[in-house]
Design a protein around this motif. Structure first.
Motif, PDB file in Angstrom:
ATOM      1  N   PRO A  19      36.117  43.087  35.475  1.00 42.66           N
ATOM      2  CA  PRO A  19      36.816  42.773  34.220  1.00 42.66           C
ATOM      3  C   PRO A  19      37.803  41.618  34.426  1.00 42.66           C
ATOM      4  CG  PRO A  19      37.467  44.934  35.092  1.00 42.66           C
ATOM      5  CD  PRO A  19      36.396  44.423  35.979  1.00 42.66           C
ATOM      6  N   GLU A  54      40.865  39.036  32.489  1.00 41.39           N
ATOM      7  CA  GLU A  54      41.777  38.866  31.354  1.00 41.39           C
ATOM      8  C   GLU A  54      41.104  38.031  30.265  1.00 41.39           C
ATOM      9  OE1 GLU A  54      42.270  38.140  34.404  1.00 41.39           O
ATOM     10  OE2 GLU A  54      44.217  38.788  35.140  1.00 41.39           O
ATOM     11  N   THR A  55      41.367  38.373  29.008  1.00 43.95           N
ATOM     12  CA  THR A  55      40.715  37.597  27.939  1.00 43.95           C
ATOM     13  C   THR A  55      41.306  36.192  27.842  1.00 43.95           C
ATOM     14  OG1 THR A  55      42.110  38.946  26.527  1.00 43.95           O
ATOM     15  CG2 THR A  55      39.728  39.304  26.357  1.00 43.95           C
ATOM     16  N   ASP A  56      42.628  36.078  28.058  1.00 43.05           N
ATOM     17  CA  ASP A  56      43.235  34.744  27.953  1.00 43.05           C
ATOM     18  C   ASP A  56      43.254  34.081  29.331  1.00 43.05           C
ATOM     19  OD1 ASP A  56      44.566  32.484  27.290  1.00 43.05           O
ATOM     20  OD2 ASP A  56      46.268  33.499  26.315  1.00 43.05           O
ATOM     21  N   ARG A  57      42.118  33.513  29.707  1.00 43.75           N
ATOM     22  CA  ARG A  57      42.028  32.928  31.046  1.00 43.75           C
ATOM     23  C   ARG A  57      42.972  31.732  31.252  1.00 43.75           C
ATOM     24  NH1 ARG A  57      35.580  33.504  32.667  1.00 43.75           N
ATOM     25  NH2 ARG A  57      35.366  35.546  31.704  1.00 43.75           N
TER      26      ARG A  57
END
Ligand SMILES: Cc1cc2nc3c(=O)[nH]c(=O)nc-3n(C[C@H](O)[C@H](O)[C@H](O)COP(=O)(O)O)c2cc1C
Length: 332
Positions: free
Chosen positions: A238, A240-243
């Motif tokens: 997994p 983080e969505t905000d790379r």
């Protein structure tokens, strides 16, 4: 088969500070290699700077493996015993460095045409030390055929692991990797093998892992420095969505950690510029991003340049690139 990923050693980049900060932000790496150490003196007194660079035996739970560049068995033994005493589990021997200054003295990849020399050194080291002893090499210096005289030596001396950068020394970093010779070499090897060379993206990885189903350990250098998420992407962990936010936080931490390590010495900027050479690859315009960073001379200029980069350019990562994934910027 579980996939293992190693951070390749990079002189000037994968030092103690980078290892610490990198491993506290990103997942997926199983071993962190130090840049090579040289000139280990007789008393085995590492200078305070070298000792600090050797750092901890693990960072955030990831094993650290010191590397030595040497053609002197006694020096390797001294360093191996020292590393063992410090608690390190493995020492890696550099037989891959291609730079003429090193290779012309039969060091690094310059020793690959001399398998009897490799044998003699390994013989002494294996008798005198008990730390796991691994080797990182290329397919040869002048010719990829050189590997075939080295494999029996590595098998006989039972090194713990062999990482092969699938190029020859004379190539430096240019040209293609030689996957046919790598394939033949690993079929003759009786110690664990690690593939290294030109894994810049998940699709590059999928190609090499399809090509070499017997390999489950991969060493990644430039691809990981450019996209620090690459090991996690490859392993399907997994993320983080905000790379871009994570990258920004990482590069900020790295900046302050280097300033602290070097007491605000301006050399910090040189180190960061070297790293940005790779990191810039994962923005939508690597040349412009690197150009912004390259010209800074002071800390405040650096901070402003980083603001501009994150404000004006897009972090696309290794997955967002349209080309084959190969670096847009040439190496130093
Ligand atoms: C600037 C630079 C410094 C390097 N320093 C080392 C080093 O200290 N030890 C080593 O074994 N390899 C060193 N390498 C080679 C890398 O570890 C790696 O084998 C090479 O970049 C190929 O892998 P990649 O295609 O994944 O980058 C260095 C490479 C570069 C470009």
């Amino acid at each position: 088969m579980t996939t293992s990923i190693y951070l390749a050693p990079f002189q000037g980049i994968t030092g103690v500070t980078f290892r610490k900060v990198y491993s506290s932000h990103f997942q997926g790496v199983d071993k962190l290699y130090t840049p090579f150490f040289t000139a280990i003196n007789n008393e085995m007194k590492l200078s305070p700077r070298k000792l600090a660079e050797l750092g901890s035996i693990s960072e955030n739970g990831v094993e650290v493996v010191p590397q030595i560049l040497s053609k002197d068995a006694e020096e390797i033994i001294r360093f191996a015993l020292f590393c063992e005493k410090q608690g390190f589990k493995e020492l890696n021997w550099n037989l891959g460095c291609p730079y003429p200054m090193v290779a012309n003295k039969k060091r690094g990849s310059g020793m690959l045409p001399y398998p009897e020399m490799v044998d003699e050194i390994l013989q002494k080291v294996m008798v005198e030390t008990s730390i796991r002893f691994s080797v990182k090499c290329r397919l040869g210096y002048f010719s990829p055929e050189e590997i075939f005289k080295l494999i029996p030596v590595f098998n006989k001396q039972r090194i713990s692991e062999l990482t092969i950068h699938a190029r020859i020394g004379k190539q430096l970093y240019s040209g293609e990797t030689d996957q046919d010779t790598f394939q033949k070499a690993i079929s003759l090897l009786s110690v664990p093998a690690v593939y290294n060379g030109d894994i810049f993206s998940l699709s590059n990885f999928q190609k090499v892992s399809d090509r070499f189903p017997a390999i489950n350990t991969w060493m990644i250098g430039r691809g990981l420095l450019s996209d620090p998420f690459l090991p996690a992407i490859i392993k399907g962990l997994p993320i983080e969505t905000d790379r871009p936010a994570t990258i920004r936080q990482f590069i900020g931490k790295l900046y302050f950690a280097y300033r602290k390590q070097l007491n605000d010495n301006p050399a910090v900027l040189g180190i960061l510029k070297e790293y940005w050479h790779y990191l810039a690859e994962s923005f939508d315009n690597p040349h412009k991003v690197f150009k912004k960073l390259k010209k800074v001379k002071k800390f405040d200029e650096y901070e402003d340049a980083v603001d501009v980069v994150f404000g004006e350019y897009e972090w696309v990562g290794s997955e967002g690139k349209t080309q084959s994934g190969e670096p847009a910027l040439s190496l130093f």
